[in-house]
Design a protein around this motif. Structure first.
Motif, PDB file in Angstrom:
ATOM      1  N   SER A 120     -41.818  -3.766  58.791  1.00  0.00           N
ATOM      2  CA  SER A 120     -42.487  -4.702  58.481  1.00  0.00           C
ATOM      3  C   SER A 120     -41.717  -5.898  57.914  1.00  0.00           C
ATOM      4  N   SER A 121     -42.172  -7.157  58.004  1.00  0.00           N
ATOM      5  CA  SER A 121     -41.260  -8.269  57.946  1.00  0.00           C
ATOM      6  C   SER A 121     -42.241  -9.204  57.280  1.00  0.00           C
ATOM      7  N   LEU A 122     -41.789  -9.861  56.287  1.00  0.00           N
ATOM      8  CA  LEU A 122     -42.489 -11.166  55.873  1.00  0.00           C
ATOM      9  C   LEU A 122     -41.943 -12.577  56.320  1.00  0.00           C
ATOM     10  N   LEU A 127     -47.252 -11.257  56.815  1.00  0.00           N
ATOM     11  CA  LEU A 127     -46.707  -9.935  57.018  1.00  0.00           C
ATOM     12  C   LEU A 127     -47.092  -9.495  58.369  1.00  0.00           C
ATOM     13  N   THR A 128     -45.941  -9.121  58.863  1.00  0.00           N
ATOM     14  CA  THR A 128     -45.873  -8.666  60.406  1.00  0.00           C
ATOM     15  C   THR A 128     -45.583  -7.221  60.361  1.00  0.00           C
ATOM     16  N   PHE A 145     -46.105   2.776  73.266  1.00  0.00           N
ATOM     17  CA  PHE A 145     -47.067   2.078  72.774  1.00  0.00           C
ATOM     18  C   PHE A 145     -46.292   0.836  71.940  1.00  0.00           C
ATOM     19  N   VAL A 146     -46.671  -0.444  71.788  1.00  0.00           N
ATOM     20  CA  VAL A 146     -46.511  -1.231  70.774  1.00  0.00           C
ATOM     21  C   VAL A 146     -47.650  -1.625  70.167  1.00  0.00           C
ATOM     22  N   HIS A 147     -47.814  -1.524  68.703  1.00  0.00           N
ATOM     23  CA  HIS A 147     -48.903  -1.929  68.018  1.00  0.00           C
ATOM     24  C   HIS A 147     -48.369  -2.965  66.892  1.00  0.00           C
ATOM     25  N   THR A 148     -48.938  -4.147  66.968  1.00  0.00           N
ATOM     26  CA  THR A 148     -48.634  -5.208  66.184  1.00  0.00           C
ATOM     27  C   THR A 148     -49.803  -5.498  65.352  1.00  0.00           C
ATOM     28  N   ILE A 149     -49.631  -5.816  63.852  1.00  0.00           N
ATOM     29  CA  ILE A 149     -50.502  -6.280  63.120  1.00  0.00           C
ATOM     30  C   ILE A 149     -49.877  -7.472  62.224  1.00  0.00           C
ATOM     31  N   VAL A 150     -50.635  -8.553  62.220  1.00  0.00           N
ATOM     32  CA  VAL A 150     -50.184  -9.917  61.696  1.00  0.00           C
ATOM     33  C   VAL A 150     -51.198 -10.056  60.448  1.00  0.00           C
ATOM     34  N   GLN A 172     -54.845  -9.320  62.284  1.00  0.00           N
ATOM     35  CA  GLN A 172     -55.364  -8.923  63.732  1.00  0.00           C
ATOM     36  C   GLN A 172     -54.196  -8.004  64.299  1.00  0.00           C
ATOM     37  N   VAL A 173     -54.801  -7.432  65.198  1.00  0.00           N
ATOM     38  CA  VAL A 173     -54.164  -6.416  65.938  1.00  0.00           C
ATOM     39  C   VAL A 173     -54.134  -6.578  67.293  1.00  0.00           C
TER      40      VAL A 173
END
Length: 180
Positions: A120-122, A127-128, A145-150, A172-173
């Motif tokens: 997690s990074s800001l 926050l991603t 898999f690659v799972h990204t939430i912003v 969003q994912v």
């Protein structure tokens, strides 16, 4: 009239050729399934997170869809929910890395369990959270898999400097499950 028909046929052939030679945008090459926004996630904190350590309950809910799969076109959406407790957490605890398991129930009733590590990074007011790993069971087992939430939220910044609390995040994912 025949020149017009010939010109029209030539234009249609050119357009058809361009469409057939352009890779599709619905799913990335090599991907078993890709889910894009409006896929979404919510992360709720009870009590709201502060910059002082406290015990809290975390509730996460993820909705996947639309999803596109070349190998499983019947899978078009999914969801995942989880609740857990955490001790001594603050707003800054949102940052960093940890292990994560994501159980997904697809619209077909089948499941997948994704196991990996997230970072997690800001950056600015967002926050991603990027999680990578392997599908350990169920549909797509053995794939990566690659799972990204912003999560766009100025509340994260305010909470980190002690100017507010954080009751929840909504973002969003993008999920991509890839054949090895």
């Amino acid at each position: 009239m025949s020149r017009i028909v010939s010109a029209l046929v030539a234009v249609l052939a050119t357009v058809a050729s361009a469409l057939l030679s352009t890779p599709g945008t619905a799913a990335a090459a090599g991907a078993d399934i890709t889910c894009t926004p409006p896929s979404s996630a919510s992360l709720l904190f009870d009590p709201p997170a502060t910059n002082y350590p406290q015990d809290m309950t975390l509730t996460v809910s993820r909705q996947y869809g639309p999803c596109v799969s070349a190998t499983r076109p019947d899978i078009t959406s999914g969801h995942s929910t989880a609740t857990g407790t955490a001790s001594g957490k603050t707003c800054l605890s949102l940052l960093g890395a940890n292990a994560l398991t994501i159980p997904i129930t697809w619209n077909t009733g089948e499941t997948s369990v994704l196991s990996g590590n997230n970072v997690s990074s800001l950056a600015g007011a967002g926050l991603t959270v990027v999680t990578t790993g392997t599908v350990t069971s169920g549909v797509f087992a053995g794939a990566t898999f690659v799972h990204t939430i912003v999560y766009p939220s100025t509340n994260v910044l305010l909470c980190n400097v002690g100017l507010g609390t954080l009751s929840g995040l909504y973002g969003q994912v993008v999920l991509e499950i890839i054949t090895p």
